[in-house]
Design a protein around this motif. Sequence first.
Motif, PDB file in Angstrom:
ATOM      1  N   GLU A 111       0.818  -1.212   0.000  1.00 39.97           N
ATOM      2  CA  GLU A 111       0.000   0.000   0.000  1.00 39.97           C
ATOM      3  C   GLU A 111       0.857   1.271   0.000  1.00 39.97           C
ATOM      4  O   GLU A 111       0.567   2.241   0.699  1.00 39.97           O
ATOM      5  CB  GLU A 111      -0.976  -0.034   1.180  1.00 39.97           C
ATOM      6  N   VAL A 112       1.887   1.247  -0.817  1.00 46.85           N
ATOM      7  CA  VAL A 112       2.822   2.375  -0.908  1.00 46.85           C
ATOM      8  C   VAL A 112       2.163   3.596  -1.537  1.00 46.85           C
ATOM      9  O   VAL A 112       2.393   4.736  -1.096  1.00 46.85           O
ATOM     10  CB  VAL A 112       4.076   1.967  -1.709  1.00 46.85           C
ATOM     11  N   PHE A 113       1.337   3.391  -2.557  1.00 47.73           N
ATOM     12  CA  PHE A 113       0.767   4.539  -3.287  1.00 47.73           C
ATOM     13  C   PHE A 113      -0.157   5.403  -2.431  1.00 47.73           C
ATOM     14  O   PHE A 113      -0.432   6.548  -2.790  1.00 47.73           O
ATOM     15  CB  PHE A 113       0.005   4.052  -4.524  1.00 47.73           C
ATOM     16  N   SER A 160       9.961   6.142  -5.152  1.00 43.59           N
ATOM     17  CA  SER A 160      10.993   5.101  -5.256  1.00 43.59           C
ATOM     18  C   SER A 160      10.437   3.744  -5.662  1.00 43.59           C
ATOM     19  O   SER A 160      11.203   2.832  -6.006  1.00 43.59           O
ATOM     20  CB  SER A 160      11.717   4.944  -3.912  1.00 43.59           C
ATOM     21  N   LEU A 161       9.117   3.597  -5.645  1.00 43.64           N
ATOM     22  CA  LEU A 161       8.540   2.268  -5.816  1.00 43.64           C
ATOM     23  C   LEU A 161       8.866   1.637  -7.158  1.00 43.64           C
ATOM     24  O   LEU A 161       9.416   0.528  -7.220  1.00 43.64           O
ATOM     25  CB  LEU A 161       7.018   2.334  -5.632  1.00 43.64           C
ATOM     26  N   VAL A 162       8.567   2.301  -8.247  1.00 43.12           N
ATOM     27  CA  VAL A 162       8.803   1.698  -9.559  1.00 43.12           C
ATOM     28  C   VAL A 162      10.292   1.497  -9.843  1.00 43.12           C
ATOM     29  O   VAL A 162      10.681   0.429 -10.349  1.00 43.12           O
ATOM     30  CB  VAL A 162       8.120   2.517 -10.675  1.00 43.12           C
ATOM     31  N   PRO A 163      11.167   2.459  -9.520  1.00 42.76           N
ATOM     32  CA  PRO A 163      12.606   2.180  -9.679  1.00 42.76           C
ATOM     33  C   PRO A 163      13.058   0.951  -8.893  1.00 42.76           C
ATOM     34  O   PRO A 163      13.889   0.170  -9.384  1.00 42.76           O
ATOM     35  CB  PRO A 163      13.262   3.458  -9.163  1.00 42.76           C
ATOM     36  N   ALA A 164      12.529   0.766  -7.695  1.00 45.03           N
ATOM     37  CA  ALA A 164      12.887  -0.421  -6.911  1.00 45.03           C
ATOM     38  C   ALA A 164      12.399  -1.689  -7.604  1.00 45.03           C
ATOM     39  O   ALA A 164      13.117  -2.704  -7.653  1.00 45.03           O
ATOM     40  CB  ALA A 164      12.284  -0.319  -5.515  1.00 45.03           C
ATOM     41  N   MET A 165      11.193  -1.638  -8.152  1.00 43.74           N
ATOM     42  CA  MET A 165      10.652  -2.800  -8.855  1.00 43.74           C
ATOM     43  C   MET A 165      11.487  -3.133 -10.083  1.00 43.74           C
ATOM     44  O   MET A 165      11.755  -4.310 -10.371  1.00 43.74           O
ATOM     45  CB  MET A 165       9.195  -2.537  -9.243  1.00 43.74           C
ATOM     46  N   ARG A 166      11.913  -2.111 -10.794  1.00 41.96           N
ATOM     47  CA  ARG A 166      12.742  -2.342 -11.989  1.00 41.96           C
ATOM     48  C   ARG A 166      14.090  -2.945 -11.613  1.00 41.96           C
ATOM     49  O   ARG A 166      14.583  -3.874 -12.274  1.00 41.96           O
ATOM     50  CB  ARG A 166      12.919  -1.039 -12.770  1.00 41.96           C
ATOM     51  N   ASN A 167      14.698  -2.445 -10.562  1.00 43.79           N
ATOM     52  CA  ASN A 167      15.988  -3.004 -10.134  1.00 43.79           C
ATOM     53  C   ASN A 167      15.830  -4.449  -9.682  1.00 43.79           C
ATOM     54  O   ASN A 167      16.693  -5.297  -9.974  1.00 43.79           O
ATOM     55  CB  ASN A 167      16.575  -2.163  -8.995  1.00 43.79           C
ATOM     56  N   LEU A 168      14.748  -4.752  -8.979  1.00 43.65           N
ATOM     57  CA  LEU A 168      14.536  -6.123  -8.517  1.00 43.65           C
ATOM     58  C   LEU A 168      14.254  -7.056  -9.691  1.00 43.65           C
ATOM     59  O   LEU A 168      14.785  -8.176  -9.745  1.00 43.65           O
ATOM     60  CB  LEU A 168      13.374  -6.168  -7.520  1.00 43.65           C
ATOM     61  N   HIS A 169      13.462  -6.602 -10.643  1.00 44.02           N
ATOM     62  CA  HIS A 169      13.190  -7.433 -11.820  1.00 44.02           C
ATOM     63  C   HIS A 169      14.468  -7.702 -12.598  1.00 44.02           C
ATOM     64  O   HIS A 169      14.693  -8.822 -13.085  1.00 44.02           O
ATOM     65  CB  HIS A 169      12.153  -6.750 -12.717  1.00 44.02           C
ATOM     66  N   SER A 223      -1.763  -2.616  -3.616  1.00 42.74           N
ATOM     67  CA  SER A 223      -2.287  -1.277  -3.339  1.00 42.74           C
ATOM     68  C   SER A 223      -3.646  -1.365  -2.662  1.00 42.74           C
ATOM     69  O   SER A 223      -4.404  -2.313  -2.890  1.00 42.74           O
ATOM     70  CB  SER A 223      -2.424  -0.474  -4.637  1.00 42.74           C
ATOM     71  N   SER A 224      -3.955  -0.379  -1.849  1.00 36.00           N
ATOM     72  CA  SER A 224      -5.284  -0.318  -1.252  1.00 36.00           C
ATOM     73  C   SER A 224      -6.252   0.291  -2.253  1.00 36.00           C
ATOM     74  O   SER A 224      -5.844   0.911  -3.248  1.00 36.00           O
ATOM     75  CB  SER A 224      -5.266   0.526   0.021  1.00 36.00           C
ATOM     76  N   LEU A 225      -7.543   0.135  -1.975  1.00 37.58           N
ATOM     77  CA  LEU A 225      -8.552   0.713  -2.857  1.00 37.58           C
ATOM     78  C   LEU A 225      -8.528   2.237  -2.802  1.00 37.58           C
ATOM     79  O   LEU A 225      -9.159   2.901  -3.620  1.00 37.58           O
ATOM     80  CB  LEU A 225      -9.937   0.185  -2.483  1.00 37.58           C
ATOM     81  N   GLY A 226      -7.767   2.774  -1.856  1.00 38.44           N
ATOM     82  CA  GLY A 226      -7.624   4.215  -1.755  1.00 38.44           C
ATOM     83  C   GLY A 226      -6.932   4.859  -2.940  1.00 38.44           C
ATOM     84  O   GLY A 226      -6.916   6.094  -3.049  1.00 38.44           O
ATOM     85  N   VAL A 227      -6.374   4.062  -3.849  1.00 40.45           N
ATOM     86  CA  VAL A 227      -5.769   4.641  -5.058  1.00 40.45           C
ATOM     87  C   VAL A 227      -6.844   5.173  -6.006  1.00 40.45           C
ATOM     88  O   VAL A 227      -6.531   5.932  -6.930  1.00 40.45           O
ATOM     89  CB  VAL A 227      -4.883   3.620  -5.805  1.00 40.45           C
ATOM     90  N   ALA A 267     -11.552   5.622 -11.587  1.00 40.79           N
ATOM     91  CA  ALA A 267     -10.437   6.496 -11.958  1.00 40.79           C
ATOM     92  C   ALA A 267      -9.514   6.647 -10.759  1.00 40.79           C
ATOM     93  O   ALA A 267      -9.959   6.648  -9.609  1.00 40.79           O
ATOM     94  CB  ALA A 267     -10.956   7.870 -12.396  1.00 40.79           C
ATOM     95  N   PHE A 268      -8.209   6.758 -11.041  1.00 40.52           N
ATOM     96  CA  PHE A 268      -7.237   6.956  -9.975  1.00 40.52           C
ATOM     97  C   PHE A 268      -7.314   8.384  -9.448  1.00 40.52           C
ATOM     98  O   PHE A 268      -7.734   9.309 -10.156  1.00 40.52           O
ATOM     99  CB  PHE A 268      -5.821   6.655 -10.469  1.00 40.52           C
ATOM    100  N   THR A 269      -6.914   8.557  -8.205  1.00 41.84           N
ATOM    101  CA  THR A 269      -6.904   9.891  -7.617  1.00 41.84           C
ATOM    102  C   THR A 269      -5.903  10.770  -8.353  1.00 41.84           C
ATOM    103  O   THR A 269      -4.930  10.260  -8.945  1.00 41.84           O
ATOM    104  CB  THR A 269      -6.517   9.836  -6.131  1.00 41.84           C
ATOM    105  N   PRO A 270      -6.092  12.084  -8.332  1.00 42.54           N
ATOM    106  CA  PRO A 270      -5.115  12.979  -8.978  1.00 42.54           C
ATOM    107  C   PRO A 270      -3.708  12.806  -8.422  1.00 42.54           C
ATOM    108  O   PRO A 270      -2.728  12.985  -9.152  1.00 42.54           O
ATOM    109  CB  PRO A 270      -5.676  14.374  -8.660  1.00 42.54           C
ATOM    110  N   GLU A 271      -3.608  12.447  -7.139  1.00 43.20           N
ATOM    111  CA  GLU A 271      -2.287  12.246  -6.538  1.00 43.20           C
ATOM    112  C   GLU A 271      -1.624  10.966  -7.055  1.00 43.20           C
ATOM    113  O   GLU A 271      -0.402  10.910  -7.240  1.00 43.20           O
ATOM    114  CB  GLU A 271      -2.401  12.173  -5.011  1.00 43.20           C
ATOM    115  N   CYS A 272      -2.430   9.917  -7.277  1.00 40.87           N
ATOM    116  CA  CYS A 272      -1.874   8.620  -7.680  1.00 40.87           C
ATOM    117  C   CYS A 272      -1.653   8.500  -9.184  1.00 40.87           C
ATOM    118  O   CYS A 272      -0.746   7.771  -9.624  1.00 40.87           O
ATOM    119  CB  CYS A 272      -2.792   7.494  -7.229  1.00 40.87           C
TER     120      CYS A 272
END
Length: 405
Positions: A129-131, A141-150, A168-172, A183-188
């Motif tokens: 639930e990082v987002f 940092s989330l997507v860069p971390a995912m790319r490095n791990l992949h 992710s929580s439904l709060g996105v 639709a995703f929140t403007p922040e997400c």
Amino acid sequence: MAPFATSTRPASLQLSALLCVLLFSEVWVLQCSAAIGINYGQVGNNLPTPAQVVSLLSSLRVGKVRIYDVNPQVLAAFAGTGIELIVTVPNDLVQPMAASAGQAMQWATANIKPYFPATRVTGIAVGNEVFTDDDQALKASLVPAMRNLHAALAQLGMDGYVHVSTASSLGVLANSYPPSQGAFTPECAPLMLPFLRFLAETNAPFWINAYPYFAYKADPANVSLSYALSDPYHVGAVDPYTHLQYTSMLYAQVDAVTFAAARLGYGGIPVFVSETGWPSKGDADEVGATVENALAYNRNLLVRQVGNEGTPLRPRQRLEVYLFALFNEDMKPGPTSERNYGLYQPDGRMVYNVGLAQQQTTSAASLSLAASSAPPAMDVGKDLTSLCLISALAILLTSQAFLLG
């Protein structure tokens, strides 16, 4: 006249047909137990050992499990079981992993490689639930971390077997109803674009933690309990834009995420439920947190899973669901409900019988856990094994009609 007296079919044909029916009913029983995933949380000081947990899961024939760390004892205990395992990179390691490809390689080498493939790690959730976290640096940092791990998994030859995603929580979502207006929140939204691009490039699923319980608790006067409980016989609601009918709030929430991703150009990404559940106990202000509702919610989902049911938007793709959770966890903070989502007490007693029938085993550890008993009021001919056997009986009667032809 005796019902079988007029049969002129050869005995061998009758026996073959009966064997087919029995085999079919066994498949149904297996589906009843293995169709759904379970979250195995460990925030408790009174939980069974990992070996005992594996014995319990094996007796239930559960095939998919999600854990929230990379506990080496748990990973070792699952070796050779064939159970698929989703493990988790904790939130506090996301930023270091994003900053250094070496850190990602070190983590994969230390925590995945020693156990793979004996332990069937099929997914890694990078953070939880990082987002919807307040830490902006963590989210960035989330997507860069995912790319490095992949990339690390690719170097180790495991990228074709282990998906990298995040839960992710439904709060996105800024809007989840009707589903077609998801639709995703403007922040997400700006963060979702690179995330969805990564999922599409690596064929990984979008994992969502979704709890209709919270919607019902927040507004019980206006939210239908049957709809929140995913009652398959409830009339449900019709999306006025797509005219799709929804009898399950959870399935509607999943489709809302799919529509939200489609609005950003990534409608083809599969959306799975990494967490969902209903508490069996709560505080005075936690409306709906009862054993009866928890039983109904989880059983309704299990019935849908057994039927290979997809969402109204994707009816041919069975929705993958992980129930939360295997055990009640006594050290979880927050309201009483947080400590009462489990199907089992830590000592192995069922909180309620959702219909996962345990199989006999000679394992001492499993036998100590298998002394489960459901509350009598919750166990009157309603478990899924009974449903499966009823289905098998119907087929048997049909077979008899054919044999008597």
